[in-house]
Design an enzyme around this catalytic site. Structure first.
Site, PDB file in Angstrom:
ATOM      1  CE1 TYR A 113      -0.472   7.323  -6.597  1.00  0.00           C
ATOM      2  CE2 TYR A 113      -2.734   7.793  -7.242  1.00  0.00           C
ATOM      3  CZ  TYR A 113      -1.826   7.125  -6.439  1.00  0.00           C
ATOM      4  OH  TYR A 113      -2.285   6.258  -5.476  1.00  0.00           O
ATOM      5  CG  LEU A 160      -2.263  -0.689   1.151  1.00  0.00           C
ATOM      6  CD1 LEU A 160      -2.118  -2.165   0.851  1.00  0.00           C
ATOM      7  CD2 LEU A 160      -3.057  -0.523   2.436  1.00  0.00           C
TER       8      LEU A 160
END
Ligand code: UDP
Length: 337
Positions: A149, A76
């Site tokens: 991103y 994560l």
């Protein structure tokens, strides 16, 4: 199970850590505390089956300290949040691409299972009615740092898929759509904690653009069990799964609902995009998931309503007796992003 979680001190990672400790796992967390915080792990710090390593996913030795010997890895850790990505694109690219490659290598060497957290951002500007996982991606120019991103996460997914195909790594990918809940901070621009905090402080709620852009918010407690079930399902390896909310709401309607529900005296301030973000920033008009793949495989069926999400986020700050992080609230400050 021995579980490693990169980014375990972050918003979603800390909820996953608590969930897995409660299920009986041994949990080792790696986090560089750049956007995560030890406060998020306050309730588990002294748990006998919990271990924390401070370090970066760019550092193979640090990654090995949690991944070597693990049965499964939840990856994560990432450079997240619009503000960070726009201001520090290089850091975001390096962390999200090289860091993921390091975690993939370490997991392969450990013979463990990997769950890679990806994002609905990979769909870019595709505003279709509901997005199945094989939807086309519509991205802006790679020279606009806003898209770094989405670009990096797309590469991460491609890497993961190639490790599965060429090395047989058992890796599943989840694409998270606007996951929200307690512990998410408004500091990096996320809209729900930002607006709830503003409403609680009696400040104007900053709605960017005309507020007609929409999102489907999902609640962290609905998402976390699905992460675990997907990681455990052999049919998930080599695949990607959307995990999002089912209720589409415009940001203006969200702001109105927050004011109403929290009985706040705040009003709404529309902030033009060119003041809210750096010039040239492009927002996504709409992002609606098709969750059917995760529903069919692991019974993903998010139940928490938007009203419950708002009250849980608002209450969580009251419970810990501290004001929500003052997010970027003034248009002038926003322009500096
Ligand atoms: N947004 C807003 N006010 C804020 C923060 C965000 O109107 O104070 C808008 C933002 O422009 C976007 C939406 O809310 O249209 C969701 O933003 P967030 O950063 O939470 O998620 P993402 O853009 O990644 O979906």
């Amino acid at each position: 199970m021995k579980t490693a979680i990169t980014g375990g001190a972050g918003f979603i990672g800390s909820h996953l850590t608590e969930y897995l400790l409660a299920s009986g796992d041994e949990v080792a967390v790696l986090d560089d505390l750049s956007t995560g915080s030890l406060e998020n792990l306050a309730d588990v710090r002294r748990h006998p089956r919990f271990r924390f390593v401070e370090g970066s996913i760019l550092d193979r030795a640090a990654v090995d300290r949690v991944v070597a010997g693990a049965d499964r890895v939840f990856h994560l850790a990432a450079a997240v949040g619009v503000k960070l990505i726009v201001e520090e694109p290089l850091r975001s690219l390096r962390t999200n691409i090289h860091g993921t490659e390091t975690v993939l290598d370490a997991t392969l060497d450990a013979g463990a299972i990997l769950l890679l957290a990806s994002t609905s951002e990979v769909y870019g500007k595709n505003a279709s009615d509901s997005l199945p996982e094989d939807s086309d991606r519509i991205l802006g120019s790679p020279l606009k740092s806003r898209w770094t991103y989405a670009a990096a996460k797309g590469i991460d997914e491609a890497f993961a898929h190639a490790y599965w195909k060429e090395f047989g790594l058992r890796v599943a990918i989840v694409r998270l759509f606007n996951t929200v809940g307690p512990r998410q901070t408004g500091r990096y621009g996320m809209v729900v904690p930002n607006l709830v905090g503003q409403a609680q402080r009696g400040e104007p709620l900053t709605v960017f653009g005309d507020g007609t852009q929409s999102r489907c918010f999902s609640y962290v407690a609905d998402v976390v069990p699905a992460l675990v079930r997907i990681a455990e399902h052999p049919a998930a390896y080599g695949q990607a799964f959307n995990l999002g909310g089912t209720y589409e709401v415009s940001i203006l309607a969200l702001a109105e609902r927050i004011i109403d529900q929290l009985e706040s005296g705040s009003d709404i301030r529309l902030v033009p995009y060119d003041k809210a973000y750096a010039p040239g920033y492009e927002d996504m008009r709409r992002r609606v998931p098709d969750n059917s793949k995760a529903r069919e495989l692991v019974g993903f069926n998010p139940k928490t309503t938007i009203a419950e999400i708002i009250s849980n986020v608002a209450m969580s700050w009251q419970t810990v007796m501290r004001a929500p992080t003052a997010a970027v609230t003034e248009p002038a400050a926003l322009a500096a992003r």
